[in-house]
Enzyme design. Structure first.
Site, PDB file in Angstrom:
ATOM      1  N   HIS A  37       0.842  -1.202   0.000  1.00  0.00           N
ATOM      2  CA  HIS A  37       0.000   0.000   0.000  1.00  0.00           C
ATOM      3  C   HIS A  37       0.880   1.256   0.000  1.00  0.00           C
ATOM      4  O   HIS A  37       0.599   2.223  -0.710  1.00  0.00           O
ATOM      5  CB  HIS A  37      -0.877   0.046   1.254  1.00  0.00           C
ATOM      6  CG  HIS A  37      -1.849  -1.085   1.394  1.00  0.00           C
ATOM      7  ND1 HIS A  37      -1.816  -1.956   2.460  1.00  0.00           N
ATOM      8  CD2 HIS A  37      -2.892  -1.492   0.620  1.00  0.00           C
ATOM      9  CE1 HIS A  37      -2.793  -2.833   2.340  1.00  0.00           C
ATOM     10  NE2 HIS A  37      -3.457  -2.594   1.226  1.00  0.00           N
ATOM     11  N   GLN A 148      -0.407  -4.323  -9.050  1.00  0.00           N
ATOM     12  CA  GLN A 148      -0.360  -5.477  -9.960  1.00  0.00           C
ATOM     13  C   GLN A 148      -0.652  -6.774  -9.204  1.00  0.00           C
ATOM     14  O   GLN A 148      -1.034  -7.777  -9.786  1.00  0.00           O
ATOM     15  CB  GLN A 148       1.030  -5.515 -10.628  1.00  0.00           C
ATOM     16  CG  GLN A 148       1.320  -6.714 -11.504  1.00  0.00           C
ATOM     17  CD  GLN A 148       0.390  -6.806 -12.704  1.00  0.00           C
ATOM     18  OE1 GLN A 148      -0.158  -5.816 -13.161  1.00  0.00           O
ATOM     19  NE2 GLN A 148       0.208  -8.018 -13.216  1.00  0.00           N
TER      20      GLN A 148
HETATM   21  P1  AMP Z   1      -6.252  -4.078  -0.514  1.00  0.00           P
HETATM   22  O1  AMP Z   1      -6.174  -3.216   0.690  1.00  0.00           O
HETATM   23  O2  AMP Z   1      -5.709  -5.453  -0.319  1.00  0.00           O
HETATM   24  O3  AMP Z   1      -7.603  -4.044  -1.167  1.00  0.00           O
HETATM   25  O4  AMP Z   1      -5.269  -3.430  -1.569  1.00  0.00           O
HETATM   26  C1  AMP Z   1      -5.360  -2.074  -1.935  1.00  0.00           C
HETATM   27  C2  AMP Z   1      -4.463  -1.813  -3.116  1.00  0.00           C
HETATM   28  O5  AMP Z   1      -3.122  -2.138  -2.772  1.00  0.00           O
HETATM   29  C3  AMP Z   1      -4.843  -2.666  -4.339  1.00  0.00           C
HETATM   30  O6  AMP Z   1      -4.710  -1.878  -5.516  1.00  0.00           O
HETATM   31  C4  AMP Z   1      -3.825  -3.766  -4.290  1.00  0.00           C
HETATM   32  O7  AMP Z   1      -3.535  -4.331  -5.558  1.00  0.00           O
HETATM   33  C5  AMP Z   1      -2.598  -3.020  -3.751  1.00  0.00           C
HETATM   34  N1  AMP Z   1      -1.658  -3.968  -3.157  1.00  0.00           N
HETATM   35  C6  AMP Z   1      -1.945  -4.913  -2.220  1.00  0.00           C
HETATM   36  N2  AMP Z   1      -0.849  -5.654  -1.967  1.00  0.00           N
HETATM   37  C7  AMP Z   1       0.143  -5.173  -2.753  1.00  0.00           C
HETATM   38  C8  AMP Z   1       1.513  -5.519  -2.962  1.00  0.00           C
HETATM   39  N3  AMP Z   1       2.085  -6.521  -2.307  1.00  0.00           N
HETATM   40  N4  AMP Z   1       2.218  -4.801  -3.860  1.00  0.00           N
HETATM   41  C9  AMP Z   1       1.641  -3.788  -4.546  1.00  0.00           C
HETATM   42  N5  AMP Z   1       0.365  -3.405  -4.403  1.00  0.00           N
HETATM   43  C10 AMP Z   1      -0.383  -4.099  -3.521  1.00  0.00           C
END
Ligand code: AMP
Length: 284
Positions: A37, A148
């Site tokens: 994030h 991604q």
């Molecule tokens: P989430 O809180 O899991 O819904 O994720 C929020 C955003 O962070 C989404 O666009 C995810 O793809 C991105 N995200 C989550 N984990 C990662 C990671 N390890 N690397 C890059 N972006 C991430």
């Protein structure tokens, strides 16, 4: 940094910053922030004069048997991290604020939501597209940042923006990994130490599959067979799906060629993890 919980207050704050000519970057998340994030927020802060982070565990993208109620939450910690990074606004709405009584509209993107995670999580992308659509309408960002890590989500949002002529640039940022290769995820907190170790099989297998492709393997069945046998060698792992598709359109491919997405979802114990790589196989 301001923490805002109401849509009205958020709209007013953004109106003020837009009136002063600032570009707005937006990072939607479900919180419990980690370095994945943080990387999205850093890109936004670098590219824009004003960055909005949303934290909302969106109930309509979880099915009844999924982990909505136990999804990890720690707003105080998230506020501290966001403040340290230089975020301008954190938007933390309640479920009632986002879906008041009488809410009836959903956004559905066809075809590309039927495969990969969409096949095993029916209704998931409808929930994602609906909430992202709402957030885009509330915030009106110039740019929005997605990881991604959730490759299909990024493709679905890009499709929605294109089809609905939305004035926002979608920027897809690279996967941030732990030192051992495990893709960062808020759900990694569910893993016991033994499971966390076992979970490295996902990235190890994907990297090895990528090498097979780079070394010239073009037979999709063979690469998928390799992935299945590698993951199955880990007793704690259970494959939900693995597939190789066109990296941009997510369309099925018969033979590996062009930019391909090698994606998988695997359960380690009770925890569902996803990961992927993109590799350029060039032309056959
Ligand atoms: P989430 O809180 O899991 O819904 O994720 C929020 C955003 O962070 C989404 O666009 C995810 O793809 C991105 N995200 C989550 N984990 C990662 C990671 N390890 N690397 C890059 N972006 C991430």
């Amino acid at each position: 940094m301001r923490t805002i919980t109401s849509i009205k207050d958020l709209k007013n704050a953004i109106k003020a910053s837009k009136l002063s000519g600032k570009t707005v970057g937006f990072v939607p998340t479900m919180g419990y922030l980690h370095d994945g994030h943080a990387s999205l927020l850093k890109y936004s802060i670098e590219d824009n004069e004003y960055t909005v982070l949303s934290i909302f565990v969106n109930p309509i993208q979880f099915s009844v048997n999924e982990d909505f109620s136990k999804y990890p939450r720690d707003i105080a910690r998230d506020v501290h991290i966001a403040e340290g990074l230089g975020v301008d606004i954190i938007f933390v709405p309640t479920v009632e604020e986002m879906y008041p009584e009488g809410f009836k509209t959903c956004v559905e993107i066809e075809q590309i939501t039927n495969k990969l995670c969409g096949a095993t999580r029916p209704g998931h992308f409808k929930g994602v597209a609906t909430v992202v659509n709402k957030l885009f309408n509330i915030i009106g960002p110039d740019r929005a940042y997605f990881g991604q890590k959730d490759a299909q989500q990024a493709a679905v949002i890009k499709q929605m923006v294109k089809d609905m002529n939305m004035n926002v640039e979608i920027i897809v940022c690279p996967i941030v990994r732990e030192a051992d290769g495990l893709a960062m995820s808020s759900r990694n907190v569910y893993l016991s130490p033994g499971e966390k170790k076992a979970a490295t099989i996902l990235s190890e297998t994907l990297f090895a599959a990528g090498k097979l492709i780079q070394d010239g393997e073009r037979d999709k069945g063979k690469v998928l067979g390799f992935i299945t046998s590698q993951i199955s060698s880990e007793p704690l792992a259970r494959i939900e799906y693995t597939d190789i598709v066109n990296a941009d359109t997510l369309e099925d491919i018969k033979v590996i060629q062009g930019r391909v997405l090698v994606a998988l979802a695997v359960k380690i114990g009770n925890t569902r993890l996803i990961d992927n790589i993109v590799t350029d196989a060039g032309l056959i």
